[in-house]
Design a protein around this motif. Structure first.
Motif, short mmCIF file in Angstrom:
data_model
loop_
_atom_site.label_atom_id
_atom_site.label_comp_id
_atom_site.label_asym_id
_atom_site.label_seq_id
_atom_site.Cartn_x
_atom_site.Cartn_y
_atom_site.Cartn_z
N SER A 108 0.83 -1.20 0.00
CA SER A 108 0.00 0.00 0.00
C SER A 108 0.87 1.25 0.00
N GLU A 109 0.49 2.24 -0.79
CA GLU A 109 1.10 3.57 -0.72
C GLU A 109 0.12 4.45 0.05
N ARG A 110 0.42 4.68 1.34
CA ARG A 110 -0.55 5.31 2.24
C ARG A 110 -0.89 6.76 1.86
N ALA A 111 0.08 7.50 1.36
CA ALA A 111 -0.23 8.88 0.97
C ALA A 111 -1.28 8.89 -0.13
N TRP A 112 -1.14 8.01 -1.11
CA TRP A 112 -2.12 7.92 -2.18
C TRP A 112 -3.46 7.38 -1.66
N GLN A 113 -3.39 6.47 -0.71
CA GLN A 113 -4.60 5.85 -0.18
C GLN A 113 -5.44 6.82 0.65
N LEU A 114 -4.76 7.62 1.49
CA LEU A 114 -5.48 8.39 2.50
C LEU A 114 -5.44 9.90 2.29
N GLU A 115 -4.53 10.38 1.45
CA GLU A 115 -4.37 11.83 1.31
C GLU A 115 -4.72 12.35 -0.08
N ARG A 116 -5.27 11.48 -0.93
CA ARG A 116 -5.61 11.87 -2.29
C ARG A 116 -7.10 11.65 -2.57
N GLY A 117 -7.94 12.10 -1.63
CA GLY A 117 -9.38 12.02 -1.82
C GLY A 117 -10.05 10.84 -1.15
N GLY A 118 -9.27 10.05 -0.42
CA GLY A 118 -9.87 8.99 0.37
C GLY A 118 -10.32 7.76 -0.39
N GLN A 119 -9.89 7.59 -1.62
CA GLN A 119 -10.25 6.40 -2.39
C GLN A 119 -9.12 5.38 -2.27
N TRP A 120 -9.35 4.33 -1.51
CA TRP A 120 -8.28 3.40 -1.16
C TRP A 120 -7.65 2.76 -2.39
N VAL A 121 -8.44 2.56 -3.45
CA VAL A 121 -7.92 1.88 -4.63
C VAL A 121 -6.69 2.60 -5.19
N LYS A 122 -6.59 3.92 -5.01
CA LYS A 122 -5.43 4.66 -5.51
C LYS A 122 -4.13 4.20 -4.86
#
Length: 286
Positions: A159-173
């Motif tokens: 998981s890349e947490r910044a993309w998961q949680l800081e880019r609009g909240g869409q975990w798939v990112k």
């Protein structure tokens, strides 16, 4: 029954089964590859009734370990499914399973590299139990669920947490970059695994133990997950369901710990074998 596949990522694979003596046997000539089509057509039933001793022995030396089933049509995931991991994350225990997807391009072998892109800042690990579906599954009860499971495997839900949680909240990112789903080495059928809800699991980074857990801590067990998901979608043969992770992820540490190029990740689940991956910068993967 325990099965593995060997071969280059884009080349022909050899399907291998372990016989009662622990010898690896090449089952490719008997059922072909293990993929969504052959699973749906009863490949496992054929293997279970076959005399494995007459199959040629297989030497794995120098062979790449491929995922134990060919490319699934769908990769599903369950979030926050361990009570101790939810506590670590400071989040409430979910009342229903949290579902999301990973891109099919994440699917790779258990020893393949974890890719680190230049703009990744919070790359994390997650040891998980994987469910492999054996036949079309729609609208089934919990009591029926295990009849629809082909077997179980080991997964690292990278998981890349910044993309998961800081880019609009869409975990798939944060879950879908290539090689973010190392899978295998084994597919183990339910009759060979014992109690799937009592398996020890672990993960190390650079030789340091990070995760120690047990599938007994799952909030929603295997049968519940399969039945629940079948309410909303049709699960297909070969589909992979990643069922959540115990505590000890990098995001849960104080301060947080993130993977960087050069790191080495090793992980395992009781009865399902072990994985090992190197973290490499994009463009430097073998």
């Amino acid at each position: 029954m325990k099965l593995m596949r060997f071969g280059d990522r884009y080349g022909k694979k050899r399907l291998v089964v372990e016989d009662e003596s622990g010898t690896l046997r090449d089952a490719t000539g008997l059922v072909g590859d293990l993929n969504p089509d052959t699973l749906g057509a009863g490949a496992l039933a054929t293997l279970k009734t076959a005399d494995l001793s007459v199959l040629p022995a297989f030497d794995p030396a120098g062979q790449r370990v491929a995922p134990p089933v060919a490319q699934p049509r769908n990769i599903w995931c369950v979030g926050l499914n361990y009570s101790d991991h939810a506590a670590e994350a400071g989040m409430d225990i979910p009342e229903e399973p949290i579902l999301f997807n990973k891109s099919s391009a994440t699917y790779c072998g258990p020893m393949d590299d974890i890719l680190h892109a230049p703009d990744m800042t919070k790359l994390d690990w997650e040891v998980e139990l994987g469910i492999v579906i054996g036949k079309p599954t729609l609208g089934i009860s919990k009591a029926e669920a295990m009849d629809h499971v082909a077997g179980f495997t080991l997964v690292n839900d990278v998981s890349e947490r910044a993309w998961q949680l800081e880019r609009g909240g869409q975990w798939v990112k944060g879950k879908s970059y290539p090689n973010f789903c190392p899978t295998g080495p084994w597919l183990v059928t339910a009759d060979a695994i014992g109690d799937v809800q009592a398996l020890d699991m672990w993960l190390d980074v650079n030789g340091q133990r990070m995760q120690t857990g047990s599938t007994s801590k799952m909030i929603f067990d295997v049968a519940t997950i399969v039945s629940y998901m079948s309410t909303f979608c049709q699960l297909e043969p070969g589909d992979l369901i990643c069922t959540g992770t115990p505590p000890g992820v990098g995001a849960g540490m104080t301060p947080p710990v993130w993977l960087t190029p050069g790191d080495r990740v090793t992980l395992g689940i009781e009865g399902l074998g072990e994985q090992a991956q190197s973290v490499v910068a994009v463009g430097a993967a073998a």
